[in-house]
Structures are given as C-alpha cells and as structure tokens.
Design a protein around this motif. Sequence first.
Motif, PDB file in Angstrom:
ATOM      1  N   LYS A  94     -33.232  62.434   2.062  1.00 38.30           N
ATOM      2  CA  LYS A  94     -34.101  62.568   0.891  1.00 38.30           C
ATOM      3  C   LYS A  94     -33.475  62.001  -0.380  1.00 38.30           C
ATOM      4  N   SER A  95     -32.158  62.140  -0.509  1.00 42.32           N
ATOM      5  CA  SER A  95     -31.570  61.843  -1.806  1.00 42.32           C
ATOM      6  C   SER A  95     -30.573  60.698  -1.847  1.00 42.32           C
ATOM      7  N   LEU A  96     -30.197  60.154  -0.704  1.00 39.87           N
ATOM      8  CA  LEU A  96     -29.197  59.088  -0.705  1.00 39.87           C
ATOM      9  C   LEU A  96     -29.787  57.775  -0.224  1.00 39.87           C
ATOM     10  N   LYS A 147     -30.329  54.518   2.127  1.00 39.40           N
ATOM     11  CA  LYS A 147     -30.444  54.499   3.586  1.00 39.40           C
ATOM     12  C   LYS A 147     -29.105  54.271   4.274  1.00 39.40           C
ATOM     13  N   THR A 148     -28.297  53.375   3.736  1.00 41.66           N
ATOM     14  CA  THR A 148     -27.017  53.077   4.395  1.00 41.66           C
ATOM     15  C   THR A 148     -26.117  54.303   4.432  1.00 41.66           C
ATOM     16  N   LEU A 149     -26.061  55.048   3.331  1.00 40.50           N
ATOM     17  CA  LEU A 149     -25.239  56.256   3.307  1.00 40.50           C
ATOM     18  C   LEU A 149     -25.827  57.331   4.196  1.00 40.50           C
ATOM     19  N   ALA A 150     -27.144  57.455   4.207  1.00 41.11           N
ATOM     20  CA  ALA A 150     -27.791  58.444   5.061  1.00 41.11           C
ATOM     21  C   ALA A 150     -27.508  58.147   6.530  1.00 41.11           C
ATOM     22  N   LYS A 151     -27.495  56.878   6.905  1.00 40.03           N
ATOM     23  CA  LYS A 151     -27.188  56.501   8.291  1.00 40.03           C
ATOM     24  C   LYS A 151     -25.744  56.862   8.643  1.00 40.03           C
ATOM     25  N   GLU A 152     -24.828  56.634   7.715  1.00 41.11           N
ATOM     26  CA  GLU A 152     -23.425  56.980   7.957  1.00 41.11           C
ATOM     27  C   GLU A 152     -23.273  58.478   8.162  1.00 41.11           C
ATOM     28  N   ASP A 170     -21.576  68.420   7.449  1.00 40.84           N
ATOM     29  CA  ASP A 170     -21.385  69.823   7.833  1.00 40.84           C
ATOM     30  C   ASP A 170     -22.477  70.713   7.254  1.00 40.84           C
ATOM     31  N   MET A 171     -22.807  70.488   5.993  1.00 41.07           N
ATOM     32  CA  MET A 171     -23.861  71.305   5.362  1.00 41.07           C
ATOM     33  C   MET A 171     -25.209  71.080   6.045  1.00 41.07           C
ATOM     34  N   GLU A 172     -25.485  69.842   6.430  1.00 42.37           N
ATOM     35  CA  GLU A 172     -26.742  69.572   7.122  1.00 42.37           C
ATOM     36  C   GLU A 172     -26.768  70.234   8.488  1.00 42.37           C
ATOM     37  N   VAL A 193     -31.094  71.227   7.206  1.00 42.05           N
ATOM     38  CA  VAL A 193     -31.896  70.443   6.265  1.00 42.05           C
ATOM     39  C   VAL A 193     -31.254  69.060   6.115  1.00 42.05           C
ATOM     40  N   ASP A 194     -32.052  68.018   6.262  1.00 43.02           N
ATOM     41  CA  ASP A 194     -31.549  66.654   6.089  1.00 43.02           C
ATOM     42  C   ASP A 194     -31.583  66.267   4.616  1.00 43.02           C
ATOM     43  N   MET A 195     -30.534  66.643   3.908  1.00 41.62           N
ATOM     44  CA  MET A 195     -30.450  66.359   2.472  1.00 41.62           C
ATOM     45  C   MET A 195     -30.223  64.875   2.211  1.00 41.62           C
ATOM     46  N   SER A 196     -29.429  64.246   3.056  1.00 42.84           N
ATOM     47  CA  SER A 196     -29.049  62.859   2.809  1.00 42.84           C
ATOM     48  C   SER A 196     -30.238  61.908   2.907  1.00 42.84           C
TER      49      SER A 196
END
Length: 152
Positions: free
Chosen positions: A107-109, A111-116, A95-97, A102-105
Amino acid sequence: MKTKKEPWRKRTYQKVTLETKILVVDQILNGQISRSNASKKYEVPRTTISYWIRIYSTLAQQNMGMSKNDEIKKLKEKIEELEFVKDFQQDIIADMELITGVDMSKKSLPKTLAKEIERKKKDRIKENGSMVVLGLVNKPSTKDSKNNKNNK
C-alpha cells in the motif's frame, strides 16, 4: 556604413581571471546559479563553464584534502551503510507483515521495494518452516494455558 553581422564568425570573449572562474564554479556547485544563467551573466559560453566545472571542481576537492580515490572510498562506505539500513528496515517490515497479516508495503511503498519485502517474507517462512515455528499462529493464550494446567 554598418557592416552586416556574419553568422559564421566566432564570437570573441574577454579573458576571465582564475578567481572569477572559481567563483562561477563555486556558485554553480552550490546551486546559487545555473550554468545558463552564469553563461549570460559572465558572458561565457556554457561549454566553457562546463569545462571549468570539470577542471576546477577537482581543484576544490584537492583544496579540501580529499582525493578522488578517497572520495570514491567514502561514497562506497556510505552506500554499504545505507544498504544495511535498508535491509534492516525491510526485515522489520517483513516481520511486522507476518505478525499482523497486513500487507503494509504493497500500500505504501514503491513496487520494487514491496517486491523485495515480499521475497524476504517468503524466505522467512521457508527458513522457519511455517508460521507455527515462529509462534505466531495457534499460540495458546495465557488464559487457555491456565485452564489446561488446572484440568490436569
């Protein structure tokens, strides 16, 4: 005359008391000592110590009043709780993204979590049709709405 040590002969060990076995298992399970260090310290093979851990760690669980089935049930409940928390956090990040753009995930998470999270964002957009439905894009400011009311 000294006899030559024969390598094919089994090494003999002294018997170890139950209290010592439980002490060794407890120290290993609490992280106070490693299996190899315990093997050297108590002059017992590592395989024997592994056997003790398998046997006496369940005994320790029984003493705590928790059966293996109860422990499995408790762990499954904990997994379910942690999965719920993870999903909730991912929803918030998605929701924040969407709100900030801004794609926060990424940059900071990992890859698997960012994909989810990316998948959750896509699902949110599909659910709501577009960002306009969410009221996040082309939302008139309060100043613009006052001007429109005054012009009417």
